[in-house]
Design a protein around this motif. Structure first.
Motif, PDB file in Angstrom:
ATOM      1  N   THR A 223      47.616 -54.066 -27.486  1.00 14.69           N
ATOM      2  CA  THR A 223      47.777 -54.786 -28.753  1.00 14.69           C
ATOM      3  C   THR A 223      49.241 -55.139 -28.968  1.00 14.69           C
ATOM      4  OG1 THR A 223      45.959 -53.481 -29.681  1.00 14.69           O
ATOM      5  CG2 THR A 223      47.321 -54.712 -31.220  1.00 14.69           C
ATOM      6  N   ARG A 234      47.765 -60.047 -31.242  1.00 14.58           N
ATOM      7  CA  ARG A 234      47.173 -60.377 -29.949  1.00 14.58           C
ATOM      8  C   ARG A 234      46.611 -59.107 -29.309  1.00 14.58           C
ATOM      9  NH1 ARG A 234      51.744 -63.392 -30.627  1.00 14.58           N
ATOM     10  NH2 ARG A 234      53.052 -61.783 -29.656  1.00 14.58           N
ATOM     11  N   GLN A 276      43.773 -62.563 -23.410  1.00 12.89           N
ATOM     12  CA  GLN A 276      44.123 -62.031 -24.717  1.00 12.89           C
ATOM     13  C   GLN A 276      43.498 -62.889 -25.806  1.00 12.89           C
ATOM     14  OE1 GLN A 276      48.391 -62.046 -25.047  1.00 12.89           O
ATOM     15  NE2 GLN A 276      48.500 -64.184 -25.685  1.00 12.89           N
ATOM     16  N   ASP A 277      43.207 -62.257 -26.940  1.00  7.73           N
ATOM     17  CA  ASP A 277      42.642 -62.942 -28.096  1.00  7.73           C
ATOM     18  C   ASP A 277      43.556 -62.710 -29.286  1.00  7.73           C
ATOM     19  OD1 ASP A 277      39.645 -63.801 -27.312  1.00  7.73           O
ATOM     20  OD2 ASP A 277      40.108 -61.875 -26.372  1.00  7.73           O
ATOM     21  N   ALA A 278      43.557 -63.659 -30.216  1.00  2.68           N
ATOM     22  CA  ALA A 278      44.415 -63.592 -31.395  1.00  2.68           C
ATOM     23  C   ALA A 278      43.569 -63.382 -32.648  1.00  2.68           C
ATOM     24  CB  ALA A 278      45.242 -64.869 -31.528  1.00  2.68           C
TER      25      ALA A 278
END
Length: 350
Positions: A223, A234, A276-278
């Motif tokens: 994270t 993220r 990665q995701d936001a």
């Protein structure tokens, strides 16, 4: 006072009894009870007082040099001596256990460093509950470090238990602390951790337990929490349970990643890739990271611990208070003993 009370009570009752009634053998209760809470010296003193009381009983209750009283005195001396020797052994074992726990605590502080209460603009608190009795280390791990413009947090869970799991956890933590500063994006960091762990497995592949080395892996959640509250958080999830977002007066939100990635150690599988995701995390909201030892904890009826349901009550609670409530509630759910290690990290923007 309790052993002394027994000595006085037994002596008085014995002296007041007929000559054919002998309660002196019950005096052994005094040193036996003392051994449960005191050391060898106090136990020996109580044993000596019990023998003295038996002598007094012998003098005033039928004659000191009768066969019965002599036998009772000798037996009481022998039993008290055995109890004192037991206390000495127990004290020595206790000192050894204290030294072992001291070493274990030192190793834990080196490997699993306590998270600071403040790191950049964030407040943090961590929870770690090992499953093994008297253990302070296990296969769950977490770490946090500052990178330019953000705070980077890792939580993970090593497959397996015992020394092998501790060794793997130490390797991942060491690699994270070293290479977390060399990768701007989380997918690159995850790939680097996977490569580092693969080298670690290759080095251990020559051990006698080669098959176990092939099956070792670590689920990891990475994270990035930017210092700028306007920027999204993220997350790179490598086979780990998704974090929860807690906010006062709102439902708990699960931050599910858009795609799955393999755990660290399995990244070399065909088609494996890290992403990665936001997610938007606002001030006053708390991000709760955890391992499956929390959500898979079962009660006496084999029901899983309902983390999301319980966490909904804790929105707005500061991180330290949140992990304290989680600790108490989780232990109550499992009846005081976990079957697997459990860890959690609560993060809130100050």
């Amino acid at each position: 006072m309790i052993p002394l009370g027994f000595i006085v009570l037994i002596s008085v009752v014995d002296l007041a009894s007929p000559n054919d009634v002998h309660l002196g053998p019950l005096l052994v209760v005094a040193p036996a009870i003392t051994a449960s809470f005191a050391g060898a010296w106090l136990t020996g003193l109580i044993g000596a007082l019990a023998v003295a009381a038996q002598v007094v009983i012998g003098i005033f209750h039928g004659g000191l040099f009768t066969t019965n009283h002599e036998t009772q005195i000798i037996a009481l001396i022998l039993v008290s001596t055995v109890i004192v020797l037991y206390c000495r052994v127990r004290e020595r074992r206790g000192r050894e256990l204290t030294r072992v726990r001291s070493v274990s605590e030192t190793v834990q502080r080196v490997l699993l460093r306590p998270l600071p209460e403040r790191l950049g603009p964030l407040r943090l608190a961590a929870l770690y509950l090992p499953a093994e009795d008297e253990a302070l280390l296990g296969g769950d791990l977490y770490a946090a470090t500052r990178v330019p413009g953000a705070t980077r947090v890792l939580i993970g869970d090593v497959r397996g238990k015992g020394l092998t799991a501790i060794e793997d956890a130490a390797q991942v933590l060491g690699a994270f602390r070293e290479i977390a500063h060399h990768h701007i994006a989380l997918p690159g960091l995850a790939a680097a951790l996977d490569a580092s762990f693969a080298r670690h497995l290759a080095e251990t592949a020559e051990s006698p337990d080669e098959d176990d080395a092939v099956e070792r892996f670590v689920t990891v959640l990475l994270t990035d929490l930017p210092d700028d509250p306007a920027e999204p958080v993220r997350i790179a999830n490598c086979g780990h349970p998704p974090p929860l977002l807690l906010s006062q007066g709102k439902p708990v939100r699960t931050l599910e990643a858009g795609g799955s990635a393999p755990p660290i150690g399995l990244g070399t599988l065909p088609g494996a890739h890290y992403r990665q995701d936001a997610f938007d995390v606002h001030s006053g909201e708390t991000l709760l990271l955890y391992t499956d030892g929390v959500t898979e904890a079962r009660d006496g009826e084999r029901a899983f611990y309902p983390l999301a349901e319980r966490a909904a009550r804790w929105g707005g609670v500061e991180p330290s208070g949140l992990v304290d409530r989680l600790r108490r509630d989780l232990l109550v759910h499992v009846g005081g003993r976990l079957k697997d290690d459990a860890a959690a990290v609560a993060i809130e923007r100050a």
